[in-house]
Design an enzyme around this catalytic site. Structure first.
Site, PDB file in Angstrom:
ATOM      1  N   ASP A 188      10.297  -6.227  -8.846  1.00  8.95           N
ATOM      2  CA  ASP A 188      10.638  -6.804  -7.554  1.00  8.95           C
ATOM      3  C   ASP A 188      12.026  -6.300  -7.149  1.00  8.95           C
ATOM      4  OD1 ASP A 188       9.602  -9.651  -5.937  1.00  8.95           O
ATOM      5  OD2 ASP A 188      11.599  -8.832  -5.505  1.00  8.95           O
ATOM      6  N   HIS A 200      -0.423 -10.239  -4.375  1.00 10.50           N
ATOM      7  CA  HIS A 200       0.502  -9.880  -5.460  1.00 10.50           C
ATOM      8  C   HIS A 200       0.779 -11.089  -6.322  1.00 10.50           C
ATOM      9  CE1 HIS A 200       2.804 -10.933  -1.845  1.00 10.50           C
ATOM     10  NE2 HIS A 200       3.737 -11.439  -2.635  1.00 10.50           N
ATOM     11  N   CYS A 210       0.846  -1.198   0.000  1.00 12.09           N
ATOM     12  CA  CYS A 210       0.000   0.000   0.000  1.00 12.09           C
ATOM     13  C   CYS A 210       0.880   1.247   0.000  1.00 12.09           C
ATOM     14  CB  CYS A 210      -0.943   0.010   1.204  1.00 12.09           C
ATOM     15  SG  CYS A 210      -2.388  -1.065   1.005  1.00 12.09           S
ATOM     16  N   HIS A 240       3.587 -12.551  -8.825  1.00 15.84           N
ATOM     17  CA  HIS A 240       4.930 -12.470  -9.396  1.00 15.84           C
ATOM     18  C   HIS A 240       4.797 -12.810 -10.886  1.00 15.84           C
ATOM     19  CE1 HIS A 240       7.168 -12.772  -5.459  1.00 15.84           C
ATOM     20  NE2 HIS A 240       6.023 -13.325  -5.089  1.00 15.84           N
TER      21      HIS A 240
HETATM   22  P1  5GP Z   1       6.209 -13.023  -1.422  1.00 19.55           P
HETATM   23  O1  5GP Z   1       7.409 -13.541  -0.670  1.00 19.55           O
HETATM   24  O2  5GP Z   1       5.197 -12.422  -0.476  1.00 19.55           O
HETATM   25  O3  5GP Z   1       5.603 -13.983  -2.376  1.00 19.55           O
HETATM   26  O4  5GP Z   1       6.757 -11.838  -2.332  1.00 19.55           O
HETATM   27  C1  5GP Z   1       7.090 -10.590  -1.824  1.00 19.55           C
HETATM   28  C2  5GP Z   1       8.063  -9.984  -2.801  1.00 19.55           C
HETATM   29  O5  5GP Z   1       8.186  -8.606  -2.518  1.00 19.55           O
HETATM   30  C3  5GP Z   1       9.480 -10.557  -2.733  1.00 19.55           C
HETATM   31  O6  5GP Z   1       9.830 -11.146  -3.980  1.00 19.55           O
HETATM   32  C4  5GP Z   1      10.357  -9.357  -2.392  1.00 19.55           C
HETATM   33  O7  5GP Z   1      11.597  -9.350  -3.068  1.00 19.55           O
HETATM   34  C5  5GP Z   1       9.483  -8.188  -2.792  1.00 19.55           C
HETATM   35  N1  5GP Z   1       9.725  -6.989  -2.024  1.00 19.55           N
HETATM   36  C6  5GP Z   1       9.863  -6.911  -0.664  1.00 19.55           C
HETATM   37  N2  5GP Z   1      10.047  -5.634  -0.288  1.00 19.55           N
HETATM   38  C7  5GP Z   1      10.014  -4.884  -1.432  1.00 19.55           C
HETATM   39  C8  5GP Z   1      10.159  -3.475  -1.684  1.00 19.55           C
HETATM   40  O8  5GP Z   1      10.327  -2.651  -0.793  1.00 19.55           O
HETATM   41  N3  5GP Z   1      10.085  -3.080  -2.987  1.00 19.55           N
HETATM   42  C9  5GP Z   1       9.885  -3.975  -4.012  1.00 19.55           C
HETATM   43  N4  5GP Z   1       9.861  -3.476  -5.249  1.00 19.55           N
HETATM   44  N5  5GP Z   1       9.744  -5.300  -3.804  1.00 19.55           N
HETATM   45  C10 5GP Z   1       9.814  -5.749  -2.525  1.00 19.55           C
HETATM   46 ZN    ZN Z   2      -1.859  -3.268   1.239  1.00 21.69          ZN
END
Ligand code: 5GP
Ligand code: ZN
Length: 114
Positions: free
Chosen positions: A30, A100, A7, A102
């Protein structure tokens, strides 16, 4: 939603490298890419995971699916294959509780995923 990282990115309180933005959807790079192309696509409305996707409504859900195809075309991902991943819950590695997708491409992917 307060204290939600994505957010804050959506509200531009935290910088990100934006790929696409519409009224309802944001796609950004990412920060820790696991593939040469690694984008995150999020609905601007805070929804915790795909389990709450009904809260978004049909138009936004369709817009996100159409966006995947548009990105795949624009970044030429489909010829060699690409992957969409939505980690859901702790056991699957969801680390940010804002839905989200990917969108990853430009490398070979193994199966099954780890
Ligand atoms: P999850 O682990 O929840 O499936 O994916 C979260 C993703 O968010 C990870 O791939 C991580 O690298 C990415 N991520 C975490 N913090 C940030 C941030 O501050 N900026 C961006 N652009 N990506 C982030
Ligand atoms: Zn949110």
């Amino acid at each position: 939603m307060e204290n939600c990282l994505f957010c804050k990115i959506i509200n531009k309180e935290i910088d990100s490298s934006i790929v696409y933005e519409t009224d309802n959807v944001l796609v950004f790079k990412d920060i820790n890419p696991k593939a040469p192309v690694h984008f995150l696509m999020v609905p601007k409305k805070h929804v915790k995971s795909i389990m709450e996707i009904e809260e978004l409504g049909y138009d936004t859900i369709k817009e996100m699916m159409d966006m995947v195809v548009k990105i795949a075309k624009n970044y030429e991902l489909s010829k060699d294959g690409f992957r969409i991943v939505t980690n859901t819950g702790i056991g699957a590695g969801q680390s940010v509780e804002h839905l989200h997708f990917h969108i990853m491409g430009k490398r070979k992917f193994g199966w099954p995923p780890g």
